[in-house]
Design a protein around this motif. Structure first.
Motif, PDB file in Angstrom:
ATOM      1  N   HIS A 237      34.895  75.414  36.398  1.00  0.00           N
ATOM      2  CA  HIS A 237      36.013  75.808  35.548  1.00  0.00           C
ATOM      3  C   HIS A 237      36.999  74.681  35.292  1.00  0.00           C
TER       4      HIS A 237
ATOM      5  N   ALA B  42      36.647  82.065  39.221  1.00  0.00           N
ATOM      6  CA  ALA B  42      38.006  81.633  38.879  1.00  0.00           C
ATOM      7  C   ALA B  42      38.593  82.417  37.707  1.00  0.00           C
TER       8      ALA B  42
ATOM      9  N   ARG C 227      32.380  80.218  42.984  1.00  0.00           N
ATOM     10  CA  ARG C 227      33.766  80.682  42.975  1.00  0.00           C
ATOM     11  C   ARG C 227      34.016  81.383  41.635  1.00  0.00           C
TER      12      ARG C 227
ATOM     13  N   THR D  44      37.267  86.395  44.784  1.00  0.00           N
ATOM     14  CA  THR D  44      36.953  85.144  44.092  1.00  0.00           C
ATOM     15  C   THR D  44      35.859  84.342  44.794  1.00  0.00           C
TER      16      THR D  44
END
Length: 142
Positions: A82, A46, A44, A55
């Motif tokens: 993240h 982010a 992903r 994304t």
């Protein structure tokens, strides 16, 4: 003497076919050169500048592709996280976890990554001195 290790792959996992094509190609080159290879792809993204930027294809789908690449190609895998709540789940799919440079001082994130028992690659932010990276390492090791 330790062998060189190359961490390489697509910026983001955009699909199974593309990810496997990159993985097979880079693995073949690394095998020919006797280089260790770790397949890297973000499950992903982010950290995009624009709200409408791509994304990812979905967390579970991308994580399964990463796991399949590792198993089918016989290579180690790595992806970034993240937020601290991602660490334990992501660790089920990959061999290593990467911390993006702009998050290299985030205590909770580093602690969660370290708690997975996986190898952790912390990218150094340009805003941080090389010496200060020791503190990030300490957090992961704790």
């Amino acid at each position: 003497m330790k062998k060189f290790t190359l961490i390489a792959g697509p910026c983001a996992i955009e699909g199974r076919e593309m990810a496997f094509e990159i993985g097979r190609t880079v693995k073949a080159i690394c095998d020919d050169l006797d280089i260790n290879y770790i397949f890297k792809g973000s499950y992903r993204k982010a950290n995009r500048s624009r709200l409408d930027s791509f994304t990812g294809i979905g967390d579970e789908k991308a994580l399964h592709i990463l796991k399949d690449i590792g198993q089918e190609l016989g290579v180690e895998t790595i992806t970034d996280i993240h937020e601290s709540h991602e660490a334990a789940e992501v660790a089920k799919y990959v061999d290593h976890i990467q911390i993006p440079a702009f998050l290299c001082r985030q205590t909770e994130l580093l602690l969660a990554a370290g708690n997975t028992g996986k190898g952790i690659n912390i990218k150094k932010g340009q805003f941080l001195s090389p010496e200060a990276m020791a503190f990030a390492v300490e957090k992961v090791q704790s």
